[in-house]
Design a protein around this motif. Sequence first.
Motif, PDB file in Angstrom:
ATOM      1  N   ASP A 120       0.817  -1.219   0.000  1.00 41.64           N
ATOM      2  CA  ASP A 120       0.000   0.000   0.000  1.00 41.64           C
ATOM      3  C   ASP A 120       0.847   1.263   0.000  1.00 41.64           C
ATOM      4  OD1 ASP A 120       0.908  -0.732   2.415  1.00 41.64           O
ATOM      5  OD2 ASP A 120      -0.894  -0.174   3.548  1.00 41.64           O
ATOM      6  N   GLU A 121       2.041   1.172   0.657  1.00 42.46           N
ATOM      7  CA  GLU A 121       2.892   2.357   0.719  1.00 42.46           C
ATOM      8  C   GLU A 121       3.336   2.826  -0.657  1.00 42.46           C
ATOM      9  OE1 GLU A 121       4.078  -0.429   3.989  1.00 42.46           O
ATOM     10  OE2 GLU A 121       5.863   0.373   2.996  1.00 42.46           O
ATOM     11  N   TYR A 122       3.494   1.863  -1.569  1.00 45.23           N
ATOM     12  CA  TYR A 122       3.941   2.241  -2.902  1.00 45.23           C
ATOM     13  C   TYR A 122       2.905   3.130  -3.580  1.00 45.23           C
ATOM     14  CZ  TYR A 122       7.004  -1.797  -2.075  1.00 45.23           C
ATOM     15  OH  TYR A 122       7.871  -2.680  -1.550  1.00 45.23           O
ATOM     16  N   LEU A 123       1.695   2.646  -3.431  1.00 45.30           N
ATOM     17  CA  LEU A 123       0.622   3.457  -4.042  1.00 45.30           C
ATOM     18  C   LEU A 123       0.541   4.819  -3.384  1.00 45.30           C
ATOM     19  CD1 LEU A 123      -2.194   0.789  -4.429  1.00 45.30           C
ATOM     20  CD2 LEU A 123      -0.562   1.579  -6.133  1.00 45.30           C
ATOM     21  N   LEU A 124       0.658   4.831  -2.062  1.00 36.50           N
ATOM     22  CA  LEU A 124       0.620   6.107  -1.328  1.00 36.50           C
ATOM     23  C   LEU A 124       1.739   7.030  -1.779  1.00 36.50           C
ATOM     24  CD1 LEU A 124      -0.211   5.025   2.323  1.00 36.50           C
ATOM     25  CD2 LEU A 124      -1.478   6.645   0.923  1.00 36.50           C
ATOM     26  N   LYS A 125       2.912   6.407  -1.973  1.00 31.82           N
ATOM     27  CA  LYS A 125       4.064   7.211  -2.397  1.00 31.82           C
ATOM     28  C   LYS A 125       3.815   7.825  -3.772  1.00 31.82           C
ATOM     29  CE  LYS A 125       8.026   5.569   0.158  1.00 31.82           C
ATOM     30  NZ  LYS A 125       9.041   4.513   0.269  1.00 31.82           N
ATOM     31  N   ILE A 126       3.265   6.981  -4.647  1.00 31.59           N
ATOM     32  CA  ILE A 126       2.993   7.506  -6.004  1.00 31.59           C
ATOM     33  C   ILE A 126       1.969   8.642  -5.937  1.00 31.59           C
ATOM     34  CG2 ILE A 126       1.949   6.951  -8.234  1.00 31.59           C
ATOM     35  CD1 ILE A 126       3.238   4.223  -8.045  1.00 31.59           C
ATOM     36  N   ALA A 127       0.917   8.380  -5.171  1.00 31.76           N
ATOM     37  CA  ALA A 127      -0.113   9.410  -5.057  1.00 31.76           C
ATOM     38  C   ALA A 127       0.472  10.696  -4.482  1.00 31.76           C
ATOM     39  CB  ALA A 127      -1.259   8.913  -4.177  1.00 31.76           C
ATOM     40  N   ASN A 128       1.293  10.532  -3.472  1.00 29.15           N
ATOM     41  CA  ASN A 128       1.908  11.684  -2.834  1.00 29.15           C
ATOM     42  C   ASN A 128       2.784  12.450  -3.811  1.00 29.15           C
ATOM     43  OD1 ASN A 128       2.134  13.141  -0.479  1.00 29.15           O
ATOM     44  ND2 ASN A 128       4.122  12.214   0.028  1.00 29.15           N
ATOM     45  N   GLU A 129       3.556  11.683  -4.587  1.00 28.72           N
ATOM     46  CA  GLU A 129       4.450  12.305  -5.556  1.00 28.72           C
ATOM     47  C   GLU A 129       3.654  13.056  -6.635  1.00 28.72           C
ATOM     48  OE1 GLU A 129       7.998  13.409  -5.942  1.00 28.72           O
ATOM     49  OE2 GLU A 129       7.674  11.643  -4.659  1.00 28.72           O
ATOM     50  N   LEU A 130       2.566  12.401  -7.078  1.00 25.49           N
ATOM     51  CA  LEU A 130       1.741  13.030  -8.118  1.00 25.49           C
ATOM     52  C   LEU A 130       1.111  14.306  -7.580  1.00 25.49           C
ATOM     53  CD1 LEU A 130       0.013   9.889  -9.659  1.00 25.49           C
ATOM     54  CD2 LEU A 130       1.721  11.343 -10.752  1.00 25.49           C
TER      55      LEU A 130
END
Lengths: 228, 113
Positions: A120-130
């Motif tokens: 889940d952190e990966y998705l969160l990281k991507i979302a955060n980056e976007l």
Amino acid sequence: MTKKSMNISIAIITMILGVMLAIQFRTNRYLEQGVTADRAQEMVAELSRLESDNRKFDKEIDDLTYKLEQARKGQTQARDAILDELKKAKMSAGLTSVTGPGIEVVLDNPDSSPGIFIRDEYLLKIANELKGAGAEAISVNGQRLIATSEIRLAGSFININLDRTEPPFQILAIGNPEKLKSSLEISGGLVDYFKELGIAVKTQTHSSITIPGYNKDLRYDYAKAVKG
Amino acid sequence: MWIGVWLAALGLALGIALGLNLPFTVPQAYAKYMSVAVLAAMDSVFGGIRAAMEEHYDNRIFITGFFSNALLAAGLAFIGERLGIDLYLAAVVAFGVRLFQNLAIIRRHLLKK
């Protein structure tokens, strides 16, 4: 001679009298049926009064209609403004589908190494980056990310907006496509990181993508708006 | 004498029949004057009959009396209306009294015979 002329004149005069009597009789009967002159005059006066009243009221109707029209116009404007505001608010809240240029990121578990899976952190990281790169709307597998959206691991699934999702994850973001892409593909960035982990990452810019709105109810059981 | 009465009755009946069949009525505004004129005319006719019975009938007096009384009564009523005085009442009273007087005298003459 005088006797004769007397008889003739009396006969003529009585005839004239008879005519007068009959005419008077008929006139009187007609008067009884009809209306008297006084009454007629009264009614004419009444009629002219009512007509002038009528004119006055007509004018009033025009005036009030004009006012009503103005009020309605004002109301329409106010309603339009409110609807506009509502639309904006809904858009800000992520309740409406939006379209525009953006980027598509697809993450998938590697087939080769089963020990590695997308966390889940990966998705969160991507979302955060976007978000950091100015994304205006983001969705993951069709789930719009809004203020209350969660991305958390739940068993072998990842829950987003309380909805189970599975790989591959398709992340859509609307914003400046180049900026979004470069924010992920910067050397030492997330794409490099995922590649090191062995996760398949594909990014692609699109001139037009559509992100659905949040389709569940927004519930506020505890929070209440503060007045003022 | 009796021929005169019969002629008068015949004239009256003829006149009434004629008047009832004439396609014409007095305008409402003039009905009042017409009524006074009718009253005056009736008075004149009875006066004429009375004069005939008293044997001093004068054709000229009778005919001029008939028309002048009627016109005068109507004219008085008209002027009274314009002046705001109910002069037609005076005509009604005067001619009414005379009418009854004439009728009474005619009755007496008839009874005396």
